[in-house]
Design a protein around this motif. Sequence first.
Motif, short mmCIF file in Angstrom:
data_model
loop_
_atom_site.label_atom_id
_atom_site.label_comp_id
_atom_site.label_asym_id
_atom_site.label_seq_id
_atom_site.Cartn_x
_atom_site.Cartn_y
_atom_site.Cartn_z
N PHE A 100 0.97 -1.30 -0.01
CA PHE A 100 -0.03 -0.02 -0.12
C PHE A 100 0.89 1.14 -0.06
O PHE A 100 1.95 1.40 0.96
N LEU A 101 0.33 2.08 -0.62
CA LEU A 101 1.21 3.64 -0.64
C LEU A 101 0.29 4.46 -0.23
O LEU A 101 -0.81 4.74 -0.61
N VAL A 102 0.75 4.83 1.15
CA VAL A 102 -0.18 5.73 1.99
C VAL A 102 0.34 7.19 2.00
O VAL A 102 1.52 7.18 2.26
N VAL A 103 -0.50 8.17 1.54
CA VAL A 103 0.06 9.25 1.34
C VAL A 103 -0.71 10.28 2.28
O VAL A 103 -2.01 10.16 2.05
N ASP A 110 2.45 15.51 2.45
CA ASP A 110 3.10 16.04 3.53
C ASP A 110 3.87 14.69 4.28
O ASP A 110 4.56 14.66 5.00
N THR A 111 3.19 13.42 4.01
CA THR A 111 3.64 12.20 4.57
C THR A 111 3.51 11.21 3.48
O THR A 111 2.59 11.20 2.66
N MET A 112 4.58 10.44 3.46
CA MET A 112 4.48 9.24 2.51
C MET A 112 4.90 7.75 3.10
O MET A 112 6.16 7.94 3.68
N LEU A 113 4.10 6.74 3.13
CA LEU A 113 4.40 5.75 3.67
C LEU A 113 4.18 4.43 2.82
O LEU A 113 3.19 4.46 2.03
N LEU A 114 5.38 3.66 2.63
CA LEU A 114 5.12 2.37 1.94
C LEU A 114 4.70 1.26 2.83
O LEU A 114 5.71 0.80 3.62
N VAL A 115 3.46 0.63 2.77
CA VAL A 115 3.13 -0.37 3.89
C VAL A 115 3.15 -1.81 3.13
O VAL A 115 2.33 -1.88 2.02
N HIS A 116 3.90 -2.54 3.62
CA HIS A 116 3.96 -4.16 2.91
C HIS A 116 3.34 -4.94 4.08
O HIS A 116 3.74 -5.08 5.09
N LEU A 117 2.11 -5.39 3.63
CA LEU A 117 1.42 -6.55 4.23
C LEU A 117 1.86 -8.14 3.83
O LEU A 117 1.90 -8.41 2.59
N TYR A 144 -3.49 2.31 -3.35
CA TYR A 144 -3.28 3.63 -3.07
C TYR A 144 -4.32 4.16 -2.10
O TYR A 144 -5.45 4.20 -2.43
N LEU A 145 -3.78 4.74 -1.05
CA LEU A 145 -4.72 5.27 -0.16
C LEU A 145 -4.15 6.87 0.23
O LEU A 145 -2.98 6.94 0.75
N GLU A 146 -5.04 7.86 -0.02
CA GLU A 146 -4.79 9.17 0.31
C GLU A 146 -5.54 9.80 1.53
O GLU A 146 -6.89 9.58 1.40
#
Length: 469
Positions: free
Chosen positions: A32-35, A62-69, A135-137
């Motif tokens: 998931f790319l969470v911004v 303002d923030t960017m996270l790469l979440v690996h499940l 992708y989640l914003e």
Amino acid sequence: MVTGLSEDVRRVDPFDDLDTDSRPKGDNGVNFLVVGTDRRDGISATQKERYNLGGSACDCTDTMLLVHLSGDRDRATVVSLPRDTYTKLPPHKDRATGKRVAARPAKLNAAYTAGGAPLTVRAVEKLTDVHVDHYLEVDFTSFMSTVDVLGGVPVCTTEPLKDSYSGLDLPKGTTKLNGGQALQYVRARHLDGGSDLSRMKRQQHFLASVISRATDTGVLMNPVRFNTVAATLLESVRADPGFGTEQMMALGRAMRGFSLASSEFASVPLSDVDHRVPGLGSTVEWDRSRAAKLFAALRADRPLSAPAEPDPAASGPAASDADASERDGSDGGGSDRDGGPRVEVAPRDVRVEVANATGRRGLGARIDRELRGTGFATTGAPSNARHAEHAEHAEHARTTIAYDPRWDRSARSLAAALPGAKLVKDPHRGARMKVTVGAPDQRVRPVRAPAAHGTPDEAPMRGDEADCG
């Protein structure tokens, strides 16, 4: 029954105009790319004043996270991507003018400004070679509302935090933050010498606390409460068309097994935290070699702390960490040089209870005291093992460590301090290990916490390092 959660989600197609053939291949997990964006729609004038949210939005991330499940849904890895990362944006259609733009140097957070979600995904995939599945914003409004519907989220600070720019003013110790205060906490940029890396660390700590809060309050176990929290979050979130109720529920179910200690948090290793570029100012450059190893671990669906290659002595998939320890009698700790082996999880983050199965008076108290002396979080109240356990250990004369497989790294770290001990899986045991002393001559040796490579923010962090308790 939780249904219909995704009906009112605002949609964005981050994969629009992406060349499928040039994208990284998918892996066994889900990425998931969470911004977090700087949009402030829905925030009242009172909230803006109270939480110092004045000024204009930058229309950037303002923030960017790469979440690996992980593929087995038992582990999550969260990697913070510095917003000021120096990169080269690929050719794209400018979001404002609609014209094609050639590749150009930029900071990573400018990808959203220039080309929205599609360019952001392309830029991240190009940098990491990791396939983005969803992708989640999230904007300020959804962030604040979600924290509030959870009843607030506690954070622990080792010293007072005060930032006149964001309005953050926290005392030393544990404070339960409401939505507005939480936003101040994760956005504050004028603490810790103004380091954006320290800011990312606070964001990681807060995310770990959110997971803990959701777990502790039963949100993820209660469909009605989960529905309320999810609906609140999704009121102002944007997501790709493939992220729907099924995906949300799968993520929620997977998180039920998470704890702060079953997740990893890391930031991209850096080679230069003040790389000056004409027209861009101060940027950060990645340490390419070490960053490549980090993202290779994600692609391989491997914990960040795991060795890059499988143990050649292992006899196939069934040869677990515990099996390896039992097979070779190792203690999982590596070299004794410089004051003891280096372990994967800091001893202070490993909770331990001790039971004495030898019948030797005072042995349990000594083991508890010595483990605590090398940093482990022991109960300080050792017990005597039951008669059945006593008989078994008297026959085999070996110390055992019972552990929940979700805390395998913590178990290996404890085993490094107890030479000859046998690791025994005990599902559903939880975070606390149980050491049953069966060897009358059992000794404890010192161990050392994990080495932090580069800046402290670059070292992989177990979620339980963010725990206040």
